[in-house]
Design an enzyme around this catalytic site. Sequence first.
Site: not given
Ligand code: ACO
Length: 385
Positions: A268, A322
Amino acid sequence: MSTATASPNEITLPKPEGLEGVVAASTALSHVFGEEGRLVYRGYDIHELAGKASFEEVAHLLWIGHLPTKAELAAFQSKLEANRELPPAVIDVLRLLPDDAAPMDALRTGLSALGAIDSEHFDETPDLDEAIAVAARFPGILAAFFRLRSGEQPVKPKAGHNTAQSYLYQLFGKEPEARHWKPLDTYLVLLADHGMNASTFTARVIASTQSDLISALTGAVGALKGPLHGGAPSKVLDMLHAIGDADNVEKWLSNALDNGERLMGFGHRVYKAEDPRAEILREMAETASDPAFFKLSKLTEDKALQMLNERKPGRRLYTNVEFYSAAVLAAVGLPGDMFTPTFAVSRSVGWSAHVLEQVRNNRLIRPQSQFVGPTDKKFSAIESR
Ligand code: ACO
């Protein structure tokens, strides 16, 4: 700093910040305390409300500012009830959609049609009556499309139902059982608002241009649809179905992470501790969902958290709302493609409350971009390029 390049002619851009940490608006509606894993609606911790207040009480809290008295709640419920039925022309528009259209696309289309068909009602200055009139129709739009796509006729809402009951009644055409509508009611409470998330920001940006409420909510639906925001729970279900059984959990997750995929339902932008809604939904899923499905969900969650911690150290990735939404909504009887739309039924209240807050204290939202391209190119005629 990592970079992304699209084609040889594209300029290499710095890694986007995604407005992280930027304060885009002031709000008294809700706040996510990311470090503590706390969510507050108008001063009430989500644990104070979930399972105690109904969705209608929470809608009253968000829209009007306080939890209602019995008399206020009765009047408020009557107002919601009076606004549930769809204009027939909106149903006619939904009839034109292909059966395999995504329900989020149907919702976006139905809302847009409502705004165009009832344009005098939804004029250009959003107010509370409009917010109630639109939010009350989210369930009807979805339910009408849900029935039409399987060759059934839409069902009119029935008097005396709350939002959760009315939604299930309009979807399935029969009196909903308490074991279904009660968890749905709590789910709707949990998802009603969430600070400056992407779809709420979208709604506020649109409202800040002095556009109308339906345009703001239609834009918000579009933003919610994406899997990085509200589109994840059906993908959680797909993931759990693909995993299939306990023996496959580790191998499946490992393959997905090796392929650079994101595990849906984890991570998140703001929470750097467990999402409090995930904690409540996990408890609900344990009671409401099929025991074998809950067991597989829990096993997958535990393994995913362990692997994310090992492979993404320091990123502080936890279970988000989620992950267990999937188990709870499946237990309520909804198919996977109705999960995100059901999220929208709840969030319609938060979105419209934010729009009302925005218009009361408005200034056009217009950020800047950092320009990284050249500025001194000379025109050459097409023959000589
Ligand atoms: N699985 C694997 N790796 C992840 C995940 C995940 N679910 N979430 C983040 N990471 C990793 C990224 O690959 C990144 O790694 P890196 O530093 O090696 O490049 C690091 O963690 C940071 O990721 P960002 O994309 O910068 O995080 P951001 O804060 O932008 O994204 C998000 C948050 C979009 C929710 C992300 O965690 C994600 O894609 N989760 C999966 C989708 C999901 O569950 N969405 C629902 C969110 S809740 C809502 O909106 C109601």
